[in-house]
Scaffold this active site. Structure first.
Site, PDB file in Angstrom:
ATOM      1  N   HIS A  49      34.712  19.637  12.152  1.00  0.00           N
ATOM      2  CA  HIS A  49      33.399  20.123  12.605  1.00  0.00           C
ATOM      3  C   HIS A  49      33.585  21.301  13.550  1.00  0.00           C
ATOM      4  CE1 HIS A  49      29.043  18.867  13.772  1.00  0.00           C
ATOM      5  NE2 HIS A  49      29.216  20.164  13.984  1.00  0.00           N
ATOM      6  N   HIS A  60      32.492  25.715  14.171  1.00  0.00           N
ATOM      7  CA  HIS A  60      31.584  26.815  13.823  1.00  0.00           C
ATOM      8  C   HIS A  60      32.362  28.111  14.009  1.00  0.00           C
ATOM      9  CE1 HIS A  60      29.129  23.433  15.276  1.00  0.00           C
ATOM     10  NE2 HIS A  60      28.267  23.807  14.344  1.00  0.00           N
ATOM     11  N   LEU A  61      32.517  28.858  12.928  1.00  0.00           N
ATOM     12  CA  LEU A  61      33.320  30.081  12.988  1.00  0.00           C
ATOM     13  C   LEU A  61      32.482  31.358  13.011  1.00  0.00           C
ATOM     14  CD1 LEU A  61      36.382  29.211  10.724  1.00  0.00           C
ATOM     15  CD2 LEU A  61      36.085  28.920  13.181  1.00  0.00           C
ATOM     16  N   ARG A  62      31.180  31.239  12.837  1.00  0.00           N
ATOM     17  CA  ARG A  62      30.203  32.321  13.061  1.00  0.00           C
ATOM     18  C   ARG A  62      30.241  33.484  12.075  1.00  0.00           C
ATOM     19  NH1 ARG A  62      27.336  28.841  15.917  1.00  0.00           N
ATOM     20  NH2 ARG A  62      28.108  28.421  18.013  1.00  0.00           N
ATOM     21  N   ASN A 114      26.341  27.391   9.338  1.00  0.00           N
ATOM     22  CA  ASN A 114      25.282  28.099  10.066  1.00  0.00           C
ATOM     23  C   ASN A 114      25.688  29.517  10.474  1.00  0.00           C
ATOM     24  OD1 ASN A 114      27.109  27.067  11.962  1.00  0.00           O
ATOM     25  ND2 ASN A 114      25.553  26.913  13.561  1.00  0.00           N
ATOM     26  N   HIS A 147      23.399  15.836  10.515  1.00  0.00           N
ATOM     27  CA  HIS A 147      23.017  16.050  11.908  1.00  0.00           C
ATOM     28  C   HIS A 147      21.765  15.220  12.126  1.00  0.00           C
ATOM     29  CE1 HIS A 147      22.096  18.434  15.626  1.00  0.00           C
ATOM     30  NE2 HIS A 147      20.853  18.126  15.264  1.00  0.00           N
ATOM     31  N   HIS A 189      28.646  14.142  15.246  1.00  0.00           N
ATOM     32  CA  HIS A 189      28.556  14.074  16.719  1.00  0.00           C
ATOM     33  C   HIS A 189      27.664  12.947  17.272  1.00  0.00           C
ATOM     34  CE1 HIS A 189      25.079  16.411  15.592  1.00  0.00           C
ATOM     35  NE2 HIS A 189      25.724  17.557  15.532  1.00  0.00           N
ATOM     36  N   ASP A 222      33.445  19.872  17.476  1.00  0.00           N
ATOM     37  CA  ASP A 222      32.133  20.530  17.431  1.00  0.00           C
ATOM     38  C   ASP A 222      32.232  21.892  18.125  1.00  0.00           C
ATOM     39  OD1 ASP A 222      29.505  21.085  16.925  1.00  0.00           O
ATOM     40  OD2 ASP A 222      28.674  19.578  18.281  1.00  0.00           O
ATOM     41  N   HIS A 277      30.159  30.869  21.870  1.00  0.00           N
ATOM     42  CA  HIS A 277      29.044  31.777  22.111  1.00  0.00           C
ATOM     43  C   HIS A 277      29.502  32.931  22.987  1.00  0.00           C
ATOM     44  CE1 HIS A 277      25.880  29.377  20.299  1.00  0.00           C
ATOM     45  NE2 HIS A 277      26.309  28.308  20.954  1.00  0.00           N
TER      46      HIS A 277
END
Length: 437
Positions: free
Chosen positions: A67, A69-71, A101, A186, A239, A312, A316
């Site tokens: 889990h 997030h690589l953007r 996402n 989720h 999560h 997770d 940012h």
């Protein structure tokens, strides 16, 4: 080139191994594993073998984070696939699965293939794309599951956007089941959580921040359990953060429902009282919960209710976090602290070493149906070497991730990945302190 790892304690839950052994890697694969492989090496080959003496260290199958997030594509100012994969190997992860996402959402073949190409160019950790459940993660129309699988997707999820339509979730579970891929849910009822900034309770009241009640998560966990039971398909709950969710999942497993679950380090390390400083680095979704919830999460990890520990990882930019609490983005940059925080569970005697390694390697591989998480001869040469005694201090300025948003900056940690080997090649080496000593 051959590589011999010797002198370390080897833990491989897939083979019930927890002993001092040697591991030989050859041609990107695990070639042999035995108590002492030195006598079996031919004299003429010794000069061609890279021998790593790892006394006092621990060898584990390459860790897997299911889990992250690589953007990229679209949000490269937060993270790129290369910087995220770099952070992964620093954290000891040889494989990561990335959520859809991005901008645009990974809801079609071209985005999935783009992610795989970028990961191959980075040549660091293995990167496995997770495709969206619904088009644009809007929760109204299913994506082309078969096409996404054919392109390389290993699971389906709308990630931070819950599938509010129960009929759509039913069809998603049935379709994914026919393809032998999991759906990652989720769990959040957005009608109950709308506008919530932190856990609803004492601290949200005194801090004047709108709260998200635990039932917003639990009611969706209960719904997905019922849908999984009805369809006889598997669902994975992302999560997990509340005591009620743990109880629901525990009961569902006892009833034989095909359900697995994960939690993240911040949900067994921090509680909502930490938000008294109003630090936006503590803003996550689901939010940090109460001390009672943390206790329940640990109990769920200990008894096997919670199968996986995942970071997770949600990087940012400063512009996303340095805002009023209400407007700040949710998430923690977690790949580089996940292992050390999880090792605290061993120090607290919540988990044993084999149990922890299983939750961070074998179990995520099994849930994603990937041939990873073991040191069995013939398996991919993915290995994580851990120094359980290494004392170090978290410094976000040194993060390989582009995201520096971590509430653990300045924390002293015990235990660290010092070698990350992917397909038989060293991708991260932090043995310098040992060599100097």
């Amino acid at each position: 080139m051959k590589m011999l790892l010797t002198g370390a304690r080897v833990i491989d839950p897939a083979q019930n191994i927890n002993d001092f052994m040697d591991v030989l890697l050859e041609d990107g694969k695990i070639a042999k594993i035995d108590a002492d492989l030195s006598p079996s090496l031919k004299t003429k080959d010794r000069g061609k073998i890279q021998i790593l003496k790892l006394k006092g260290k621990l060898i584990a199958p390459g860790l897997m984070d299911m889990h992250t997030h690589l953007r990229e594509p679209g949000l490269e100012y937060k993270e790129t696939i290369a910087s995220g994969a770099n952070a992964a190997v620093v954290g000891g992860f040889t494989s990561i699965a990335c959520m859809p996402n991005t901008e645009p959402i990974n809801d079609n073949r071209s985005i999935t293939e783009f992610i795989k190409r970028k990961a191959a160019q980075a040549a660091l950790a293995h990167v496995y794309p997770i495709g969206a459940i619904s088009r644009n993660s809007a929760g109204t129309q299913l994506t082309e599951f078969w096409d996404l699988k054919d392109a390389g997707a290993v699971a389906f999820s709308d990630d931070g956007k819950p599938v509010m339509d129960a009929a759509l979730m039913r069809r998603a579970l049935e379709y994914a089941h026919s393809l032998s891929l999991p759906v990652i849910s989720h769990c959040e009822d957005t009608n109950l959580s709308a506008g919530g900034q932190m856990n609803e309770g004492y601290y949200s009241t005194i801090l004047g921040l709108r709260g998200t009640p635990s039932i917003a998560e639990e009611i969706m966990v209960a719904r997905d359990i019922l849908i999984a039971e009805f369809t006889r398909a598997a669902v994975h709950i992302a999560h997990v953060s509340t005591a009620g969710s743990v109880d629901l999942i525990r009961t569902a497993k006892k009833r034989g429902i095909k359900i697995t679950a994960e939690t993240a380090p911040h949900y067994f390390t921090l509680t909502d009282d930490a938000l008294q400083a109003y630090s936006t680095n503590l803003k996550v979704n689901p939010p940090l919960r109460s001390a009672a919830d943390v206790k329940a999460i640990k109990a769920g990890l200990a008894d096997g209710t919670i199968d996986v520990i995942a970071s997770d990882h949600a990087p940012h930019a400063r512009t996303d976090k340095e805002l009023e609490f209400e407007y700040a983005a949710s998430g923690i940059s977690g790949l580089e602290t996940s292992l050390a925080l999880s090792l605290r569970l061993i120090h607290e005697q919540v988990l044993t070493w084999p149990e922890l390694i299983s939750k961070m390697s074998l179990q995520p591989a099994r849930i994603l149906n990937l041939a990873k998480g073991t040191l069995k001869p013939g398996a991919d040469g993915d290995v994580t070497v851990i120094d359980p005694e290494r004392i170090w201090t978290v410094n976000v300025k040194s993060f390989r991730s582009s995201g520096k948003n971590s509430p653990f900056d300045g924390w002293e940690m015990q235990g660290k990945a010092i070698l990350t080997i992917v397909d038989g090649e060293i991708k991260y080496d932090d043995r310098a302190q040992d060599k100097e000593a």
